[in-house]
Design a protein around this motif. Structure first.
Motif, PDB file in Angstrom:
ATOM      1  N   VAL A   5       0.825  -1.234  -0.216  1.00  0.00           N
ATOM      2  CA  VAL A   5      -0.005   0.103  -0.048  1.00  0.00           C
ATOM      3  C   VAL A   5       0.976   1.185  -0.120  1.00  0.00           C
ATOM      4  O   VAL A   5       1.845   1.151   0.825  1.00  0.00           O
ATOM      5  N   GLN A   6       0.635   2.216  -1.056  1.00  0.00           N
ATOM      6  CA  GLN A   6       1.339   3.261  -1.264  1.00  0.00           C
ATOM      7  C   GLN A   6       0.834   4.571  -1.084  1.00  0.00           C
ATOM      8  O   GLN A   6      -0.438   4.521  -1.635  1.00  0.00           O
ATOM      9  N   ARG A   7       1.431   5.489  -0.625  1.00  0.00           N
ATOM     10  CA  ARG A   7       0.482   6.940  -0.637  1.00  0.00           C
ATOM     11  C   ARG A   7       1.175   7.682  -1.671  1.00  0.00           C
ATOM     12  O   ARG A   7       2.403   7.849  -1.869  1.00  0.00           O
ATOM     13  N   GLU A   8       0.185   8.329  -2.281  1.00  0.00           N
ATOM     14  CA  GLU A   8       0.552   9.365  -3.267  1.00  0.00           C
ATOM     15  C   GLU A   8      -0.377  10.638  -3.135  1.00  0.00           C
ATOM     16  O   GLU A   8      -1.360  10.494  -3.250  1.00  0.00           O
ATOM     17  N   ASP A   9       0.167  11.654  -2.881  1.00  0.00           N
ATOM     18  CA  ASP A   9      -0.163  12.952  -2.316  1.00  0.00           C
ATOM     19  C   ASP A   9      -1.372  12.530  -1.092  1.00  0.00           C
ATOM     20  O   ASP A   9      -0.759  11.800  -0.338  1.00  0.00           O
ATOM     21  N   ALA A  10      -2.367  12.532  -1.006  1.00  0.00           N
ATOM     22  CA  ALA A  10      -3.243  12.416   0.207  1.00  0.00           C
ATOM     23  C   ALA A  10      -3.802  11.127  -0.024  1.00  0.00           C
ATOM     24  O   ALA A  10      -4.591  10.646   0.911  1.00  0.00           O
ATOM     25  N   LYS A  11      -3.832  10.347  -1.168  1.00  0.00           N
ATOM     26  CA  LYS A  11      -4.397   9.221  -1.458  1.00  0.00           C
ATOM     27  C   LYS A  11      -3.672   7.693  -1.300  1.00  0.00           C
ATOM     28  O   LYS A  11      -2.414   7.908  -1.360  1.00  0.00           O
ATOM     29  N   TRP A  12      -4.435   6.677  -0.869  1.00  0.00           N
ATOM     30  CA  TRP A  12      -3.573   5.477  -0.816  1.00  0.00           C
ATOM     31  C   TRP A  12      -4.022   4.544  -2.191  1.00  0.00           C
ATOM     32  O   TRP A  12      -5.155   4.753  -2.554  1.00  0.00           O
ATOM     33  N   PHE A  13      -3.053   3.915  -2.408  1.00  0.00           N
ATOM     34  CA  PHE A  13      -3.085   2.891  -3.663  1.00  0.00           C
ATOM     35  C   PHE A  13      -2.539   1.485  -3.147  1.00  0.00           C
ATOM     36  O   PHE A  13      -1.524   1.561  -2.545  1.00  0.00           O
ATOM     37  N   ALA A  14      -3.250   0.554  -3.607  1.00  0.00           N
ATOM     38  CA  ALA A  14      -2.672  -0.862  -3.465  1.00  0.00           C
ATOM     39  C   ALA A  14      -2.040  -1.329  -4.743  1.00  0.00           C
ATOM     40  O   ALA A  14      -2.672  -1.099  -5.835  1.00  0.00           O
ATOM     41  N   PHE A  15      -0.945  -1.817  -4.779  1.00  0.00           N
ATOM     42  CA  PHE A  15      -0.219  -2.349  -5.899  1.00  0.00           C
ATOM     43  C   PHE A  15      -0.217  -3.947  -5.582  1.00  0.00           C
ATOM     44  O   PHE A  15       0.439  -4.330  -4.800  1.00  0.00           O
ATOM     45  N   VAL A  16      -1.314  -4.508  -6.392  1.00  0.00           N
ATOM     46  CA  VAL A  16      -1.328  -6.012  -6.276  1.00  0.00           C
ATOM     47  C   VAL A  16      -0.708  -6.828  -7.232  1.00  0.00           C
ATOM     48  O   VAL A  16      -0.953  -6.659  -8.668  1.00  0.00           O
ATOM     49  N   GLY A  17       0.029  -7.792  -7.183  1.00  0.00           N
ATOM     50  CA  GLY A  17       0.728  -8.713  -7.916  1.00  0.00           C
ATOM     51  C   GLY A  17      -0.637  -9.769  -8.415  1.00  0.00           C
ATOM     52  O   GLY A  17      -0.849 -10.169  -7.606  1.00  0.00           O
ATOM     53  N   ILE A  18      -0.675  -9.894  -9.642  1.00  0.00           N
ATOM     54  CA  ILE A  18      -1.611 -10.707 -10.149  1.00  0.00           C
ATOM     55  C   ILE A  18      -0.984 -11.955 -10.565  1.00  0.00           C
ATOM     56  O   ILE A  18      -0.173 -11.929 -11.564  1.00  0.00           O
TER      57      ILE A  18
END
Ligand code: ZN
Length: 307
Positions: free
Chosen positions: A85-98
């Motif tokens: 889980v990574q923060r970019e500016d104020a938002k969070w994103f999940a980077f999921v390996g498929i």
């Protein structure tokens, strides 16, 4: 209470969207993979040009799933593994390996726990990607392992599976990597190999052509998680970059790093070789996310044009 929301209706991403220098399609890919509402125009401009890994919601790819704004990081799980889980500016994103074994069109579920305690399920769809197949006819004694070798392989396989499932908490930081040794890259990640008609595991990494003895360096900063000499991958180093992002370097002639050692990006870890089951010297380079091998090319800047 669990809430289900459809994040992406990704049906099919053209193969060209996996390659660099196609901002238009990369941009389309981002829209589909994360939902247009979750990205501002400004974030687009950045995402389409420089941000690594390039999101690619396909088998063997990395899905970028928006988790919204929050002070503290949410915890995300995919299957039994925690997700980066990574923060970019104020938002969070999940980077999921498929996983490579996922089928196009499948809806995958991400379990997200908010700092307050509420849990929700986010769904995202797997797009299509076709990997090449290779059929080889080989003398049976070349592919059938002896009893001893099979026992060794099974021991090592169990150990590696445990190592590759490592998840270490760490703060948000850029996820870009650089190529660990100069040389031309194969595009053979995901290649399905058949020996005498029987399927083998698909190729889990990128092969980089380089001579024996060339120095191999850490693709990004990290901690040495494991070093060993394995039946298939030979002398191998595995680095932990935090939050389930690992990189693996195989077939080394020499290992120049020790377990637990901290390395900066570009720090030497060993030398190119041909140890393990290979036909000639090269570096096998793998990247793992949530215990899944993903295409290393997504984490690397475009390959310099051949001269
Ligand atoms: Zn390889």
């Amino acid at each position: 209470m669990a809430e289900t929301r459809l994040i992406a209706g990704l049906r099919s991403v053209p193969l060209s969207a996996q390659t660099p220098y196609l901002p238009q399609q990369t941009r389309r890919n981002f829209i589909l993979a994360t939902g247009a509402a979750l990205l501002s125009q400004r974030a687009f401009a950045v995402a389409a040009s420089t941000v690594l890994p390039r999101a690619s919601s396909v088998p063997g790819g990395v899905a970028r799933v928006g988790l919204g704004a929050a002070e503290q990081a949410p915890v995300a799980r995919f299957g039994e593994h925690r997700v980066l889980v990574q923060r970019e500016d104020a938002k969070w994103f999940a980077f999921v390996g498929i996983p490579l074994a996922e089928k196009a069109g499948t809806k995958l579920r991400l379990l997200v726990q908010r700092p307050g305690g509420s849990v929700e399920t986010l769904e995202f769809r797997v797009g299509a990607k076709t990997y090449a197949s290779q059929h080889l006819k080989v003398p049976p004694d070349k592919v059938e392992l002896s009893k001893e070798d099979l026992a060794r392989y099974e021991r090592e396989h169990a150990r590696l599976a445990q190592v590759l499932a490592t998840f270490t908490d760490s703060a948000s930081m850029p996820l870009a990597m650089s190529q660990p040794v100069p040389g031309s890259r194969s595009s053979s990640f995901g290649l399905r190999r058949y020996f005498n008609g029987r399927p083998r595991s698909p190729h889990s990494g990128m092969d980089i052509a380089a001579p024996t003895g060339a120095t191999v360096v850490a693709a990004m900063g990290g901690r040495v998680l494991d070093t060993g000499d394995y039946f298939f991958s030979g002398r191998t180093v595995i680095l932990d970059h935090g939050r389930g992002l690992l990189s693996l370097y195989a077939h080394l002639s020499e290992i120049d790093a020790q377990a637990q050692q901290l390395l900066a990006a570009g720090g030497p870890i060993g030398k190119v070789g041909a140890t393990g089951r290979v036909t000639g010297p090269h570096l096998h380079f793998s990247v793992y996310l949530n215990a899944v091998p993903v295409d290393p090319a997504l984490f690397l800047p475009p390959e310099p044009a051949a001269r």
